[in-house]
Motif scaffolding. Structure first.
Motif, mmCIF file in Angstrom:
data_model
loop_
_atom_site.group_PDB
_atom_site.id
_atom_site.type_symbol
_atom_site.label_atom_id
_atom_site.label_comp_id
_atom_site.label_asym_id
_atom_site.label_seq_id
_atom_site.Cartn_x
_atom_site.Cartn_y
_atom_site.Cartn_z
ATOM 1 N N CYS A 1 26.193 -22.259 -14.488
ATOM 2 C CA CYS A 1 26.088 -22.638 -12.571
ATOM 3 C C CYS A 1 25.212 -21.780 -12.314
ATOM 4 O O CYS A 1 24.650 -22.042 -11.051
ATOM 5 N N ILE A 2 26.038 -20.450 -12.225
ATOM 6 C CA ILE A 2 24.663 -19.976 -11.919
ATOM 7 C C ILE A 2 23.621 -19.041 -11.731
ATOM 8 O O ILE A 2 23.023 -18.792 -10.593
ATOM 9 N N ARG B 1 22.530 -22.539 -10.505
ATOM 10 C CA ARG B 1 22.549 -23.921 -9.184
ATOM 11 C C ARG B 1 22.259 -25.058 -9.375
ATOM 12 O O ARG B 1 22.535 -25.258 -8.573
ATOM 13 N N GLU C 1 26.914 -14.430 -5.622
ATOM 14 C CA GLU C 1 25.537 -14.855 -6.584
ATOM 15 C C GLU C 1 24.033 -15.672 -6.061
ATOM 16 O O GLU C 1 23.226 -15.833 -6.547
ATOM 17 N N LYS C 2 24.465 -15.416 -4.686
ATOM 18 C CA LYS C 2 23.908 -15.573 -3.601
ATOM 19 C C LYS C 2 22.591 -14.345 -3.751
ATOM 20 O O LYS C 2 21.712 -14.390 -4.847
ATOM 21 N N ALA D 1 20.707 -14.471 -7.310
ATOM 22 C CA ALA D 1 19.354 -15.222 -6.823
ATOM 23 C C ALA D 1 18.240 -14.529 -6.688
ATOM 24 O O ALA D 1 16.687 -15.169 -7.506
#
Lengths: 122, 207
Positions: B51-52, B55, B149-150, B153
């Motif tokens: 998921c991470i 996304r 997580e942000k 990315a």
């Protein structure tokens, strides 16, 4: 790594663990189904192992020998060609693992049919 | 740690069901149970990691399922201690494939008149109002994870992989190297740089 980074490492891991624990039931259920589906792959798979290739190879050799013998015997060219095509089709079929599974799983049946055929001839 | 070599394009199929024919049915059943236990223990963490990285929850579920199927089919007969790095290697490749496809799709969409690229849209996370007011005390749980997580990315894919596998999944350096298909030295470098970048980014956010 400095202390701040080690602290970040520890806290981020704890936060991740928490997020894994709080996964919703629907997702958990879908993952469990996915696992079951993956494990289904173990059942009903049939792949010819090395042991089973030995009778397959022997049978194939016998067919090739029969083809060559038939060729030596002569006969119309068309009939010979048909026999050759048929023999290669047999080879194709024999290359399928499932046919050999059947032989391996029920040898008694084949012994019985052999017996019956012998009785009928004699 | 034995060397683990993975060929995810391999089509060689391991005949696990052969055991039922050659008198080793019990071994086959034991192995099936062991695989079930292994996958049950790993699936949720793998899903969160996917998921991470992706996304996209639906795509993450597909990726995990695909990795499970490939592991069982192609590597189920390998020793158990190899399953974890093998599984994550397969998952990593699946994630990389998805990201490549997404990149191509975005490039195509950018040329399509009237279409807004995903990057051009305002980030809902950025524009969301923090219900607690000042984000200056400490970062807790979900909030910290959302920030990480942000930031992940923005890292290179190798740094992100090293962080996800080492920190979140808890693989050791050798296992991470096997999963990433690189040397242990590279893992250490990527992981350190990832941690450094996250530390700096989160410090700035706290100010």
């Amino acid at each position: 790594m400095n202390e701040d980074m080690q602290e970040l490492e520890r806290r981020s891991r704890a936060a991740f663990d928490e997020s894994v624990e709080s996964l919703d039931a629907a997702t958990r259920s879908r993952l469990a189904r996915a696992r079951a589906k993956a494990l289904e792959g173990l059942k009903g798979r049939r792949t010819v192992g090395p042991v089973l290739w030995i009778p397959a190879g022997a049978a194939a050799a016998a067919i090739v020998a029969a083809m060559l013998w038939q060729r030596e015997e002569g006969g119309p060219a068309t009939a010979r060609n048909e026999a050759t095509i048929g023999a290669f089709e047999d080879l194709d079929l024999m290359a399928q693992g499932d046919d050999f599974d059947m032989l391996a799983e029920d040898p008694g049946f084949y012994a019985w049919t052999d017996e019956q055929l012998s009785d009928g001839v004699g | 740690m034995p060397e683990v070599r993975v060929d995810c394009s391999a089509t060689l199929e391991v005949p696990l069901s052969l055991g039922s024919r050659d008198g080793t049915r019990e071994n086959s059943v034991d192995r099936e149970r062991a695989l079930d236990r292994f996958l049950a223990g790993i699936e949720r963490r793998a899903f969160r990691i996917a998921c991470i990285a992706l996304r996209d929850r639906a795509e993450a579920e597909d990726a995990v399922q695909d990795a499970m199927i490939r592991l069982v089919r192609n590597y189920g007969r390998r020793p158990e201690d190899q399953w974890r790095p093998l599984f994550y290697r397969i998952l990593k490749n699946r994630i990389t494939d998805f990201q490549r496809r997404l990149k191509v799709r975005r490039a195509v969409m950018a040329w399509w008149p009237g279409q807004e690229s995903e990057e051009a849209r305002p980030d809902p996370f950025e524009s969301a109002v923090d219900p607690r007011g000042r984000p200056d005390e400490h970062l807790e749980g979900a909030e910290l994870l959302a920030r990480i997580e942000k930031q992940l990315a923005a890292l290179s894919s190798r740094q992100r992989e090293a962080f996800l596998l080492r920190n979140f999944e808890g693989l050791d350096v050798a296992q991470t190297a096997a999963a990433m298909g690189c040397s242990e030295g590279s893992v250490k470098t990527h992981y350190f740089r990832a941690m450094q970048a996250l530390d700096v980014a989160l410090r700035e956010w706290k100010k």
